[in-house]
Design a protein around this motif. Structure first.
Motif, PDB file in Angstrom:
ATOM      1  N   ALA A  74       0.829  -1.207   0.000  1.00 17.40           N
ATOM      2  CA  ALA A  74       0.000   0.000   0.000  1.00 17.40           C
ATOM      3  C   ALA A  74       0.862   1.255   0.000  1.00 17.40           C
ATOM      4  O   ALA A  74       0.549   2.239  -0.688  1.00 17.40           O
ATOM      5  N   VAL A  75       1.947   1.227   0.748  1.00 20.01           N
ATOM      6  CA  VAL A  75       2.850   2.379   0.781  1.00 20.01           C
ATOM      7  C   VAL A  75       3.488   2.603  -0.587  1.00 20.01           C
ATOM      8  O   VAL A  75       3.561   3.730  -1.079  1.00 20.01           O
ATOM      9  N   ARG A  76       3.918   1.533  -1.208  1.00 23.88           N
ATOM     10  CA  ARG A  76       4.560   1.653  -2.517  1.00 23.88           C
ATOM     11  C   ARG A  76       3.592   2.138  -3.590  1.00 23.88           C
ATOM     12  O   ARG A  76       3.961   2.904  -4.474  1.00 23.88           O
ATOM     13  N   GLN A  77       2.350   1.691  -3.512  1.00 21.91           N
ATOM     14  CA  GLN A  77       1.355   2.024  -4.534  1.00 21.91           C
ATOM     15  C   GLN A  77       0.465   3.204  -4.147  1.00 21.91           C
ATOM     16  O   GLN A  77      -0.438   3.565  -4.903  1.00 21.91           O
ATOM     17  N   LYS A  78       0.724   3.774  -2.962  1.00 28.20           N
ATOM     18  CA  LYS A  78      -0.061   4.923  -2.475  1.00 28.20           C
ATOM     19  C   LYS A  78      -1.558   4.607  -2.464  1.00 28.20           C
ATOM     20  O   LYS A  78      -2.375   5.281  -3.065  1.00 28.20           O
ATOM     21  N   ARG A  79      -1.891   3.549  -1.745  1.00 33.69           N
ATOM     22  CA  ARG A  79      -3.300   3.184  -1.615  1.00 33.69           C
ATOM     23  C   ARG A  79      -3.594   2.849  -0.155  1.00 33.69           C
ATOM     24  O   ARG A  79      -2.838   3.248   0.730  1.00 33.69           O
ATOM     25  N   MET A  80      -4.661   2.140   0.110  1.00 34.61           N
ATOM     26  CA  MET A  80      -5.120   1.897   1.471  1.00 34.61           C
ATOM     27  C   MET A  80      -4.796   0.477   1.937  1.00 34.61           C
ATOM     28  O   MET A  80      -4.767  -0.453   1.150  1.00 34.61           O
ATOM     29  N   PHE A  81      -4.553   0.344   3.246  1.00 30.44           N
ATOM     30  CA  PHE A  81      -4.502  -0.972   3.871  1.00 30.44           C
ATOM     31  C   PHE A  81      -5.237  -0.871   5.204  1.00 30.44           C
ATOM     32  O   PHE A  81      -5.458   0.230   5.728  1.00 30.44           O
ATOM     33  N   ASN A  82      -5.658  -1.997   5.736  1.00 31.07           N
ATOM     34  CA  ASN A  82      -6.400  -1.927   6.990  1.00 31.07           C
ATOM     35  C   ASN A  82      -5.792  -2.793   8.081  1.00 31.07           C
ATOM     36  O   ASN A  82      -5.069  -3.755   7.819  1.00 31.07           O
ATOM     37  N   VAL A  83      -6.089  -2.397   9.302  1.00 30.85           N
ATOM     38  CA  VAL A  83      -5.695  -3.119  10.511  1.00 30.85           C
ATOM     39  C   VAL A  83      -6.980  -3.404  11.279  1.00 30.85           C
ATOM     40  O   VAL A  83      -7.799  -2.504  11.475  1.00 30.85           O
ATOM     41  N   ILE A  84      -7.162  -4.646  11.705  1.00 27.71           N
ATOM     42  CA  ILE A  84      -8.415  -5.040  12.356  1.00 27.71           C
ATOM     43  C   ILE A  84      -8.187  -5.308  13.836  1.00 27.71           C
ATOM     44  O   ILE A  84      -7.251  -6.042  14.210  1.00 27.71           O
ATOM     45  N   HIS A  85      -9.040  -4.692  14.657  1.00 27.12           N
ATOM     46  CA  HIS A  85      -9.035  -4.999  16.081  1.00 27.12           C
ATOM     47  C   HIS A  85      -9.899  -6.241  16.267  1.00 27.12           C
ATOM     48  O   HIS A  85     -11.125  -6.188  16.128  1.00 27.12           O
ATOM     49  N   ILE A  86      -9.268  -7.369  16.539  1.00 23.11           N
ATOM     50  CA  ILE A  86      -9.950  -8.669  16.508  1.00 23.11           C
ATOM     51  C   ILE A  86     -11.098  -8.783  17.512  1.00 23.11           C
ATOM     52  O   ILE A  86     -12.197  -9.229  17.145  1.00 23.11           O
ATOM     53  N   PRO A  87     -10.926  -8.395  18.780  1.00 24.79           N
ATOM     54  CA  PRO A  87     -12.036  -8.577  19.738  1.00 24.79           C
ATOM     55  C   PRO A  87     -13.313  -7.825  19.367  1.00 24.79           C
ATOM     56  O   PRO A  87     -14.418  -8.319  19.607  1.00 24.79           O
ATOM     57  N   SER A  88     -13.176  -6.635  18.776  1.00 24.28           N
ATOM     58  CA  SER A  88     -14.358  -5.822  18.462  1.00 24.28           C
ATOM     59  C   SER A  88     -14.760  -5.893  17.000  1.00 24.28           C
ATOM     60  O   SER A  88     -15.855  -5.456  16.638  1.00 24.28           O
ATOM     61  N   ALA A  89     -13.862  -6.379  16.135  1.00 20.94           N
ATOM     62  CA  ALA A  89     -14.052  -6.402  14.676  1.00 20.94           C
ATOM     63  C   ALA A  89     -14.058  -5.002  14.079  1.00 20.94           C
ATOM     64  O   ALA A  89     -14.430  -4.817  12.924  1.00 20.94           O
TER      65      ALA A  89
END
Length: 199
Positions: A74-89
């Motif tokens: 995502a950094v190289r292509q200048k786009r989005m990535f996500n991080v998920i908080h597992i307990p709450s979704a």
């Protein structure tokens, strides 16, 4: 962990690593406007490849899903990535800044505002939140973006620099959408007397 707690956690992680950021999207629109349900926290970041590992280390593996390879791409292509908080979704969408004029302007005009107790976070200005929402609507035509804009105008309308929005709406080619939203808000304000209903 609720969305505000997740927002503050993410902001603190970014600040520890030295990543410039600005909160945008639905969380920002709710800060200035009307509250609605959301499971995403949108943060625009000036993230470099050499900062990705340190950022990942700030999110404990037992609580968060953080795909380092996806983040690097995502950094190289200048786009989005996500991080998920597992307990709450709940999900954090990190949008890598493309460095375009509007992106630069968002960072120049960001505001450090309180979220929980004495914890402050950098938010996009209400004008820039509106402009981003108008652009999202133009690209995807989801009415939720127009509802968010109307909510900002209803709650924080006196604080919004409409001249600035109009000028940038022209540059972003969303002036027609902006004018339509203004007409809709004014019509509903007229129908509701003091604008208390339906905006």
């Amino acid at each position: 962990m609720n969305p505000n707690e997740l927002l503050c956690f993410a902001a603190q992680a970014l600040e520890r690593v030295g990543v410039e950021y600005v909160v945008a999207g639905s969380v920002a629109s709710m800060y200035y406007g009307e509250v609605r349900e959301t499971h995403d926290v949108d943060i625009v970041v000036k993230l470099r490849e050499d900062q990705v590992y340190a950022l990942k280390s700030s999110f404990p593996e037992k609580d968060f899903y953080f795909d380092e390879t996806m983040a690097l791409d995502a950094v190289r292509q200048k786009r989005m990535f996500n991080v998920i908080h597992i307990p709450s979704a709940l999900k954090i969408d990190f949008v890598v800044s493309k460095g375009q004029p509007f992106d630069k302007r968002q960072f120049q005009r960001r505001r450090r505002l309180p979220v929980i107790a004495d914890q402050k976070v950098y938010f996009a200005s209400p004008e820039d939140v509106i402009l981003a929402k108008l652009d999202f609507y133009k690209k995807g035509s989801s009415d939720k973006h127009l509802r968010d804009v109307a909510g900002i105008l209803k709650i924080s309308g006196d604080e919004v620099d409409r001249t600035y929005v109009s000028e940038w709406a022209e540059r972003l080619e969303v002036a027609d959408v902006w004018e339509a939203v203004l007409q809709r808000v004014e019509q509903r304000a007229g129908a509701g007397g003091k604008g208390e209903e339906g905006a």
